[in-house]
Design a protein around this motif. Structure first.
Motif, PDB file in Angstrom:
ATOM      1  N   PHE A  24       0.832  -1.204   0.000  1.00  0.00           N
ATOM      2  CA  PHE A  24       0.000   0.000   0.000  1.00  0.00           C
ATOM      3  C   PHE A  24       0.867   1.254   0.000  1.00  0.00           C
ATOM      4  O   PHE A  24       0.559   2.236  -0.667  1.00  0.00           O
ATOM      5  N   ALA A  25       1.988   1.180   0.738  1.00  0.00           N
ATOM      6  CA  ALA A  25       2.889   2.331   0.818  1.00  0.00           C
ATOM      7  C   ALA A  25       3.511   2.637  -0.541  1.00  0.00           C
ATOM      8  O   ALA A  25       3.805   3.784  -0.860  1.00  0.00           O
ATOM      9  N   GLN A  26       3.709   1.608  -1.378  1.00  0.00           N
ATOM     10  CA  GLN A  26       4.315   1.786  -2.694  1.00  0.00           C
ATOM     11  C   GLN A  26       3.290   2.225  -3.732  1.00  0.00           C
ATOM     12  O   GLN A  26       3.638   2.705  -4.798  1.00  0.00           O
ATOM     13  N   LEU A  27       2.000   2.054  -3.436  1.00  0.00           N
ATOM     14  CA  LEU A  27       0.943   2.402  -4.370  1.00  0.00           C
ATOM     15  C   LEU A  27       0.817   3.920  -4.483  1.00  0.00           C
ATOM     16  O   LEU A  27       0.727   4.617  -3.478  1.00  0.00           O
ATOM     17  N   GLN A  28       0.834   4.427  -5.706  1.00  0.00           N
ATOM     18  CA  GLN A  28       0.736   5.866  -5.927  1.00  0.00           C
ATOM     19  C   GLN A  28      -0.613   6.203  -6.545  1.00  0.00           C
ATOM     20  O   GLN A  28      -1.221   5.379  -7.227  1.00  0.00           O
ATOM     21  N   ALA A  29      -1.059   7.415  -6.335  1.00  0.00           N
ATOM     22  CA  ALA A  29      -2.323   7.863  -6.910  1.00  0.00           C
ATOM     23  C   ALA A  29      -2.202   7.924  -8.431  1.00  0.00           C
ATOM     24  O   ALA A  29      -1.123   8.190  -8.957  1.00  0.00           O
ATOM     25  N   PRO A  30      -3.289   7.662  -9.145  1.00  0.00           N
ATOM     26  CA  PRO A  30      -3.245   7.743 -10.610  1.00  0.00           C
ATOM     27  C   PRO A  30      -2.871   9.148 -11.081  1.00  0.00           C
ATOM     28  O   PRO A  30      -3.197  10.142 -10.422  1.00  0.00           O
ATOM     29  N   ALA A  31      -2.189   9.226 -12.199  1.00  0.00           N
ATOM     30  CA  ALA A  31      -1.783  10.528 -12.750  1.00  0.00           C
ATOM     31  C   ALA A  31      -3.020  11.310 -13.181  1.00  0.00           C
ATOM     32  O   ALA A  31      -3.929  10.746 -13.790  1.00  0.00           O
ATOM     33  N   PRO A  32      -3.081  12.616 -12.874  1.00  0.00           N
ATOM     34  CA  PRO A  32      -4.230  13.427 -13.291  1.00  0.00           C
ATOM     35  C   PRO A  32      -4.402  13.458 -14.812  1.00  0.00           C
ATOM     36  O   PRO A  32      -5.516  13.546 -15.316  1.00  0.00           O
ATOM     37  N   SER A  33      -3.265  13.412 -15.528  1.00  0.00           N
ATOM     38  CA  SER A  33      -3.294  13.393 -16.998  1.00  0.00           C
ATOM     39  C   SER A  33      -2.564  12.137 -17.468  1.00  0.00           C
ATOM     40  O   SER A  33      -1.364  12.163 -17.724  1.00  0.00           O
ATOM     41  N   PRO A  34      -3.293  11.001 -17.553  1.00  0.00           N
ATOM     42  CA  PRO A  34      -2.626   9.732 -17.875  1.00  0.00           C
ATOM     43  C   PRO A  34      -2.008   9.728 -19.267  1.00  0.00           C
ATOM     44  O   PRO A  34      -2.484  10.408 -20.177  1.00  0.00           O
ATOM     45  N   SER A  35      -0.923   8.974 -19.394  1.00  0.00           N
ATOM     46  CA  SER A  35      -0.259   8.864 -20.691  1.00  0.00           C
ATOM     47  C   SER A  35      -1.123   8.041 -21.634  1.00  0.00           C
ATOM     48  O   SER A  35      -1.878   7.159 -21.217  1.00  0.00           O
ATOM     49  N   ALA A  36      -1.018   8.340 -22.932  1.00  0.00           N
ATOM     50  CA  ALA A  36      -1.802   7.645 -23.954  1.00  0.00           C
ATOM     51  C   ALA A  36      -0.947   7.482 -25.201  1.00  0.00           C
ATOM     52  O   ALA A  36       0.026   8.219 -25.410  1.00  0.00           O
ATOM     53  N   TYR A  37      -1.335   6.531 -26.026  1.00  0.00           N
ATOM     54  CA  TYR A  37      -0.563   6.240 -27.240  1.00  0.00           C
ATOM     55  C   TYR A  37      -1.517   5.698 -28.295  1.00  0.00           C
ATOM     56  O   TYR A  37      -2.399   4.894 -27.997  1.00  0.00           O
ATOM     57  N   ILE A  38      -1.353   6.181 -29.517  1.00  0.00           N
ATOM     58  CA  ILE A  38      -2.146   5.653 -30.631  1.00  0.00           C
ATOM     59  C   ILE A  38      -1.231   5.454 -31.828  1.00  0.00           C
ATOM     60  O   ILE A  38      -0.287   6.229 -32.031  1.00  0.00           O
ATOM     61  N   SER A  39      -1.503   4.415 -32.597  1.00  0.00           N
ATOM     62  CA  SER A  39      -0.665   4.101 -33.751  1.00  0.00           C
ATOM     63  C   SER A  39      -1.536   3.528 -34.870  1.00  0.00           C
ATOM     64  O   SER A  39      -2.514   2.824 -34.602  1.00  0.00           O
ATOM     65  N   TYR A  51       1.235  10.895 -26.082  1.00  0.00           N
ATOM     66  CA  TYR A  51       0.794  12.127 -25.422  1.00  0.00           C
ATOM     67  C   TYR A  51       0.240  11.834 -24.041  1.00  0.00           C
ATOM     68  O   TYR A  51       0.098  10.673 -23.644  1.00  0.00           O
ATOM     69  N   SER A  52      -0.073  12.888 -23.294  1.00  0.00           N
ATOM     70  CA  SER A  52      -0.783  12.751 -22.026  1.00  0.00           C
ATOM     71  C   SER A  52      -2.138  13.417 -22.163  1.00  0.00           C
ATOM     72  O   SER A  52      -2.282  14.404 -22.888  1.00  0.00           O
ATOM     73  N   THR A  71       0.670  29.545 -28.016  1.00  0.00           N
ATOM     74  CA  THR A  71       0.945  28.161 -28.394  1.00  0.00           C
ATOM     75  C   THR A  71       1.105  27.297 -27.157  1.00  0.00           C
ATOM     76  O   THR A  71       1.733  27.703 -26.181  1.00  0.00           O
ATOM     77  N   TRP A  72       0.527  26.113 -27.198  1.00  0.00           N
ATOM     78  CA  TRP A  72       0.647  25.191 -26.063  1.00  0.00           C
ATOM     79  C   TRP A  72       1.010  23.800 -26.568  1.00  0.00           C
ATOM     80  O   TRP A  72       1.038  23.529 -27.768  1.00  0.00           O
ATOM     81  N   ARG A  73       1.295  22.907 -25.648  1.00  0.00           N
ATOM     82  CA  ARG A  73       1.904  21.605 -25.984  1.00  0.00           C
ATOM     83  C   ARG A  73       0.938  20.541 -26.491  1.00  0.00           C
ATOM     84  O   ARG A  73       1.337  19.389 -26.719  1.00  0.00           O
ATOM     85  N   ALA A  74      -0.337  20.881 -26.630  1.00  0.00           N
ATOM     86  CA  ALA A  74      -1.331  19.968 -27.212  1.00  0.00           C
ATOM     87  C   ALA A  74      -1.458  18.664 -26.422  1.00  0.00           C
ATOM     88  O   ALA A  74      -1.657  17.596 -26.984  1.00  0.00           O
ATOM     89  N   GLY A  75      -1.318  18.786 -25.115  1.00  0.00           N
ATOM     90  CA  GLY A  75      -1.417  17.632 -24.231  1.00  0.00           C
ATOM     91  C   GLY A  75      -1.062  18.085 -22.824  1.00  0.00           C
ATOM     92  O   GLY A  75      -1.366  19.209 -22.434  1.00  0.00           O
ATOM     93  N   ALA A  76      -0.420  17.210 -22.076  1.00  0.00           N
ATOM     94  CA  ALA A  76       0.008  17.549 -20.707  1.00  0.00           C
ATOM     95  C   ALA A  76       1.332  16.857 -20.420  1.00  0.00           C
ATOM     96  O   ALA A  76       1.822  16.064 -21.227  1.00  0.00           O
TER      97      ALA A  76
END
Length: 201
Positions: A24-39, A51-52, A71-76
């Motif tokens: 439980f101590a090693q468990l981290q909260a999910p990222a607010p902006s999870p990583s994603a990938y498309i191909s 991207y995130s 201009t912004w990074r089009a993700g997170a």
């Protein structure tokens, strides 16, 4: 014998809680902006986007969270990276195989600009006095595409990218977030590559 069983049961219980607590101590909260990938393979080319995916969370995204004209990074998190396995043509310009950072400049009216950064830099590489140095960024554009934003058919809570193979020669890359959609075409130059193969064989 009975004492031994009680001791073993107690030891097993202590061991269980020790392992559970450590896990439980090693468990981290999910990222607010999870990583994603498309191909997607299109013609002879593999197109992928790494991207995130930030969420709307009840906010007004364009015009407030992401300012018009900036201009912004089009993700997170890190840069949004688009990669082509072969040479392609975008907006009539041929660009080489490789990785490019994808940036977006939203506008209150008129076309938005999608930048493919030739150096695969993060947007922070162009920050000057707390603002994006648009002139420096433009110099490193491999290609800049003017795109008319389209109203999304529904609100997209999470930013997402889609790649459609269309006729398996020209791909359509679509960005969706909040109430906005943007699309641009990637010509994978199938005919040109077939001509090259003819010359070889």
């Amino acid at each position: 014998m009975k004492n031994n069983k009680i001791f073993l049961a107690a030891f097993a219980l202590i061991l269980f809680f020790s392992v559970s607590t450590a896990s439980f101590a090693q468990l981290q909260a999910p990222a607010p902006s999870p990583s994603a990938y498309i191909s997607q393979n299109v013609g002879f080319t593999k197109i992928s986007i790494d991207y995130s995916s930030p969420a709307v969370k009840g906010r007004k995204v364009f015009g407030e969270l992401e300012k018009y004209g900036t201009t912004w990074r089009a993700g997170a998190n890190g840069p949004t990276i688009i990669e082509f396995s072969t040479e392609v043509s975008i907006a009539g310009k041929t660009i080489g195989a490789g990785k490019y950072s994808l940036f977006i400049t939203p506008q209150e009216s008129g076309d938005w600009t999608i930048h493919l950064n030739g150096k695969a830099n993060a947007i922070y590489a162009y920050m000057k006095d707390g603002k994006v140095d648009e002139e420096a960024l433009a110099k490193d554009d491999a290609v800049a595409i003017k795109v008319a934003p389209i109203a999304a058919p529904e609100t997209f809570e999470r930013l997402a990218y889609f790649i459609s193979a269309e006729n398996n020669k020209v791909a359509s890359v679509t960005f969706m977030w909040a109430d906005v959609m943007l699309s641009f075409e990637v010509d994978t130059q199938v005919s040109q590559k077939l001509e090259q193969f003819k010359g070889i064989f």
